[in-house]
Scaffold this active site. Structure first.
Site, short mmCIF file in Angstrom:
data_model
loop_
_atom_site.label_atom_id
_atom_site.label_comp_id
_atom_site.label_asym_id
_atom_site.label_seq_id
_atom_site.Cartn_x
_atom_site.Cartn_y
_atom_site.Cartn_z
N SER A 94 33.42 10.63 -6.07
CA SER A 94 34.23 10.39 -7.26
C SER A 94 33.45 9.60 -8.28
O SER A 94 33.03 8.47 -8.02
CB SER A 94 35.51 9.63 -6.90
OG SER A 94 36.17 9.21 -8.08
N HIS A 97 34.10 14.90 -7.93
CA HIS A 97 35.52 14.57 -8.14
C HIS A 97 35.65 13.73 -9.40
O HIS A 97 34.93 12.74 -9.59
CB HIS A 97 36.05 13.79 -6.93
CG HIS A 97 37.53 13.55 -6.96
ND1 HIS A 97 38.44 14.47 -6.49
CD2 HIS A 97 38.25 12.50 -7.42
CE1 HIS A 97 39.66 14.00 -6.63
NE2 HIS A 97 39.57 12.80 -7.21
N MET A 141 43.00 9.48 -15.72
CA MET A 141 44.15 8.57 -15.75
C MET A 141 44.54 8.26 -17.19
O MET A 141 43.67 8.10 -18.04
CB MET A 141 43.81 7.27 -15.01
CG MET A 141 43.26 7.47 -13.60
SD MET A 141 42.87 5.88 -12.83
CE MET A 141 41.90 6.43 -11.41
N MET A 179 46.78 11.14 -1.04
CA MET A 179 46.26 9.87 -1.54
C MET A 179 46.39 8.83 -0.45
O MET A 179 47.49 8.57 0.05
CB MET A 179 47.02 9.43 -2.78
CG MET A 179 46.76 10.29 -4.02
SD MET A 179 45.02 10.32 -4.54
CE MET A 179 44.71 8.58 -4.87
N ASP A 231 41.84 11.14 -0.47
CA ASP A 231 41.19 10.33 -1.51
C ASP A 231 41.72 8.91 -1.44
O ASP A 231 42.92 8.67 -1.54
CB ASP A 231 41.49 10.93 -2.88
CG ASP A 231 40.85 10.16 -4.02
OD1 ASP A 231 40.10 9.21 -3.76
OD2 ASP A 231 41.11 10.53 -5.19
N ASP A 264 38.43 11.67 -11.73
CA ASP A 264 39.77 11.08 -11.82
C ASP A 264 40.16 10.89 -13.28
O ASP A 264 39.51 10.13 -14.01
CB ASP A 264 39.80 9.74 -11.09
CG ASP A 264 39.68 9.90 -9.58
OD1 ASP A 264 40.51 10.62 -9.00
OD2 ASP A 264 38.75 9.33 -9.00
N HIS A 299 41.25 15.61 -10.90
CA HIS A 299 42.53 15.06 -10.45
C HIS A 299 43.27 14.46 -11.65
O HIS A 299 42.85 13.44 -12.19
CB HIS A 299 42.26 14.00 -9.37
CG HIS A 299 43.49 13.37 -8.81
ND1 HIS A 299 43.44 12.28 -7.98
CD2 HIS A 299 44.81 13.67 -8.94
CE1 HIS A 299 44.67 11.94 -7.62
NE2 HIS A 299 45.51 12.75 -8.22
N MET A 301 45.93 12.40 -12.99
CA MET A 301 46.93 11.35 -12.77
C MET A 301 47.52 10.99 -14.12
O MET A 301 47.32 9.89 -14.65
CB MET A 301 46.28 10.15 -12.09
CG MET A 301 45.90 10.43 -10.65
SD MET A 301 44.87 9.12 -9.93
CE MET A 301 43.24 9.77 -10.36
#
Length: 219
Positions: free
Chosen positions: A8, A33, A37, A137, A175, A35, A66, A68
């Site tokens: 990540s 990966h 957010m 998660m 993750d 993330d 991902h 979020m």
């Protein structure tokens, strides 16, 4: 099913992101990966489609993105065009989860669903035919460097059993807090894809760490 390592970039050095991505690719990573957010769905703000696009130019590895974020439907097209290989959404953020997953697939991207530690497995029971990966998660999302929540091991096992009973071959990604010392246990529980941020990027020797992770999984 092949076991895969997905570093990540949340824990990478963004001053030299291209170098970091190329380094973990050379070290044996299978996915990158990313993330995303928004400061609303989770209490942090990270990156957007421009970073995904930059990562896509830096590697030949699949980009595991991902989301979020709230209202992910509004941004599916942007992240698809940026080069995402997989787009993962949360049931809590999608008013019509099946429709969101179908939209992701229509863009030529693999749809996936993420389950927070407190989100029950029943959230995905009725949409298995629409997903190509399920993410468990093992920390509460929002920040890197958190400790693995050990009660997620039984949850991974239950998800694996549920998928086998349904007769579907969907990879399970995990993750949060994945490190060399616990990756074998997570693998034995039924995980197929292992996301690790600080567990890789904070070690200083990416090749040694990823090799050791793969050795632990194999053993």
């Amino acid at each position: 099913m092949k076991k895969l390592i997905a570093p990540s970039i949340l824990s990478a050095d963004f001053c030299c992101l291209e170098k970091e991505i190329k380094a973990v690719e050379a070290a044996g990573a299978d996915y990158i990966h990313i993330d995303v957010m928004d400061g609303h769905f989770v209490p942090n703000i990270t990156v957007g489609p421009l970073i995904v696009e930059a990562a896509q130019r830096s590697t030949t590895l699949p980009l595991d993105v991902h989301l979020m974020i709230e209202s992910p439907d509004r941004y599916i097209d942007d992240f698809a065009q940026a080069g995402s290989t997989i787009l993962t959404v949360h049931p809590e953020a999608c008013r019509h989860l099946q429709r969101t997953l179908a939209c992701i697939k229509d863009k030529g991207v693999k749809p996936a669903v993420a389950l927070n530690p407190s989100t029950p497995l029943c959230a995905v029971e009725n949409i298995l035919e629409y997903v190509e990966m399920i993410l468990i998660m093992s920390v509460n999302p929002g920040f890197g460097g958190q400790q693995f929540i050990s009660s997620m091991i039984p949850k991974i096992k239950k998800l694996k059993a549920m998928l086998e009973e349904a007769g579907v071959n969907i990879p399970i990604e995990v993750d949060g807090g994945i490190i060399v010392d616990n990756i074998a246990q997570v693998s034995a529980a039924g995980a197929d894809i292992f996301v690790s941020g600080s567990g890789i990027f904070k070690t200083g020797d990416y090749k040694k760490t990823i090799s050791e992770m793969k050795r632990k999984i194999a053993s």
